[in-house]
Design a protein around this motif. Structure first.
Motif, short mmCIF file in Angstrom:
data_model
loop_
_atom_site.label_atom_id
_atom_site.label_comp_id
_atom_site.label_asym_id
_atom_site.label_seq_id
_atom_site.Cartn_x
_atom_site.Cartn_y
_atom_site.Cartn_z
N CYS A 1 9.09 6.85 -3.11
CA CYS A 1 10.00 5.47 -2.90
C CYS A 1 10.90 5.12 -3.72
O CYS A 1 12.19 4.94 -3.50
CB CYS A 1 9.08 4.36 -2.94
SG CYS A 1 7.73 4.07 -1.30
N ARG B 1 0.84 -1.17 -0.05
CA ARG B 1 0.05 -0.01 -0.07
C ARG B 1 0.88 1.27 0.06
O ARG B 1 0.61 2.22 -0.80
CB ARG B 1 -1.02 0.22 1.33
CG ARG B 1 -2.01 1.16 1.34
CD ARG B 1 -2.99 0.93 2.61
NE ARG B 1 -2.32 1.16 3.75
CZ ARG B 1 -2.07 -0.14 4.17
NH1 ARG B 1 -2.63 -0.99 4.10
NH2 ARG B 1 -1.61 0.22 5.75
N ILE B 2 1.97 1.20 0.74
CA ILE B 2 2.91 2.51 0.81
C ILE B 2 3.66 2.74 -0.65
O ILE B 2 3.58 3.75 -1.10
CB ILE B 2 3.83 2.02 1.90
CG1 ILE B 2 3.30 2.27 3.25
CG2 ILE B 2 5.19 3.48 1.54
CD1 ILE B 2 4.15 1.89 4.41
N TRP B 3 3.96 1.32 -1.26
CA TRP B 3 4.42 1.62 -2.44
C TRP B 3 3.58 2.24 -3.50
O TRP B 3 3.88 3.10 -4.59
CB TRP B 3 4.92 0.10 -2.75
CG TRP B 3 5.53 0.15 -4.39
CD1 TRP B 3 4.91 -0.21 -5.52
CD2 TRP B 3 6.81 0.59 -4.80
NE1 TRP B 3 5.57 -0.24 -6.58
CE2 TRP B 3 6.69 0.42 -6.44
CE3 TRP B 3 7.90 1.15 -4.09
CZ2 TRP B 3 7.78 0.72 -6.98
CZ3 TRP B 3 9.05 1.36 -4.95
CH2 TRP B 3 9.05 1.19 -6.34
N LYS B 4 2.22 1.80 -3.69
CA LYS B 4 1.44 2.28 -4.55
C LYS B 4 1.08 3.76 -4.18
O LYS B 4 0.77 4.34 -5.21
CB LYS B 4 0.14 1.43 -4.50
CG LYS B 4 0.15 0.05 -5.12
CD LYS B 4 -0.88 -0.84 -4.87
CE LYS B 4 -0.88 -2.17 -5.50
NZ LYS B 4 -2.06 -2.81 -5.49
N THR B 5 0.78 3.99 -2.95
CA THR B 5 0.61 5.33 -2.42
C THR B 5 1.85 6.48 -2.97
O THR B 5 1.77 7.52 -3.30
CB THR B 5 0.28 5.34 -1.06
OG1 THR B 5 -0.86 4.68 -0.90
CG2 THR B 5 -0.43 6.67 -0.72
N TYR B 6 2.87 6.04 -2.45
CA TYR B 6 4.29 6.83 -2.39
C TYR B 6 5.16 6.16 -3.59
O TYR B 6 6.41 6.31 -3.16
CB TYR B 6 4.67 7.25 -1.25
CG TYR B 6 3.69 7.66 -0.19
CD1 TYR B 6 3.49 8.92 -0.07
CD2 TYR B 6 3.04 6.91 0.83
CE1 TYR B 6 2.45 9.57 0.78
CE2 TYR B 6 2.29 7.42 1.56
CZ TYR B 6 1.71 8.59 1.48
OH TYR B 6 1.09 9.10 2.73
N LYS B 7 4.71 5.89 -4.87
CA LYS B 7 5.85 5.11 -5.50
C LYS B 7 6.90 6.08 -5.84
O LYS B 7 8.15 5.63 -6.06
CB LYS B 7 4.98 4.49 -6.59
CG LYS B 7 5.80 3.78 -7.64
CD LYS B 7 5.09 3.28 -8.65
CE LYS B 7 5.98 2.38 -9.75
NZ LYS B 7 5.13 1.84 -10.76
#
Length: 228
Positions: A13, A4-10
């Motif tokens: 990141c 979820r973090i990767w998709k939100t703050y790709k």
């Protein structure tokens, strides 16, 4: 959660990963290619003045007309040695100005053997025990004499392991950058029209990424230890 973090703050990141890599990769290569010698389980880095320091040890060798003066430090204790070559292939060892051993040198090509007063040869290697005493931290006569002849330096790490790390790192980078690449390469020729990876494929894709990341870390760790 990580997904979820990767998709939100790709984008953030990716920037953080690139910045971290830009710092860690040069730092890793710097330490890997440092020049020095190995002593016990430590690596002593060669200094600009020709001495060696690292991990609780320090070594300085000063050549003399008939041998060398050696200063060695272990655990903040410093001892001075003198190795003096005498007639008929003899050699004397002094510690802090006191004669400790008189030995004979037998040359065998590029190798040598030290023979003590009892006619016994000193072992050319160090035996390490778990219950070492203070003297075990300091060099043997064989090591002292060897340093007067030539100090053979090498690099801290083993670059060969970078190749093995790359074998996992390149596919991992491609799989993260192009998530459907390997799916397309493997299954596209068998399917007409659109074809999307299943949840089962995605699950094992994540497992594969984790395994690749662990393998990269292990190979980088082995490369720094120079265990071969």
């Amino acid at each position: 959660m990580l997904t979820r973090i990767w998709k939100t703050y790709k984008k953030q990141c990716i920037i953080a990963i690139v910045a971290l890599a830009a710092v860690l990769i040069p730092l890793y290569l710097y330490f890997m290619f440092q020049t020095g010698i190995r002593y016990n389980d430590a690596f002593l880095v060669q200094q600009k003045d020709g001495s060696f320091k690292g991990e609780g040890y320090a070594l300085s060798v000063t050549p003399t007309p008939n041998g060398a003066d050696i200063t060695f430090t272990a655990n903040d204790e410093t001892r001075t040695y003198s190795v003096v070559n005498t007639q008929n292939a003899g050699v004397e060892f002094y510690q802090n100005g006191t004669l400790t051993h008189t030995m004979q040198v037998e040359q065998m090509g590029d190798f040598f053997t030290l023979i003590d007063e009892n006619g016994e040869a000193e072992l050319p290697f160090r035996i390490l025990y778990s219950n070492q005493d203070e003297d075990d931290l300091f060099p043997t006569n064989y090591e002292l004499y060897g340093w007067t002849r030539e100090i053979q330096t090498g690099i801290r790490g083993e670059p060969m392991f970078l190749f093995f790390a790359a074998l996992f790192g390149i596919p991992l980078f491609l799989d993260i950058r192009y998530p459907d690449l390997f799916f397309e390469l493997r299954y596209r020729r068998y399917v007409d029209g659109d074809c999307e990876p299943s949840e089962y494929y995605r699950f094992w894709q994540v497992i594969g990424r984790v395994i690749s990341a662990i393998a990269i870390i292990i190979f980088l760790w082995m490369g720094m230890l120079n265990i071969i």
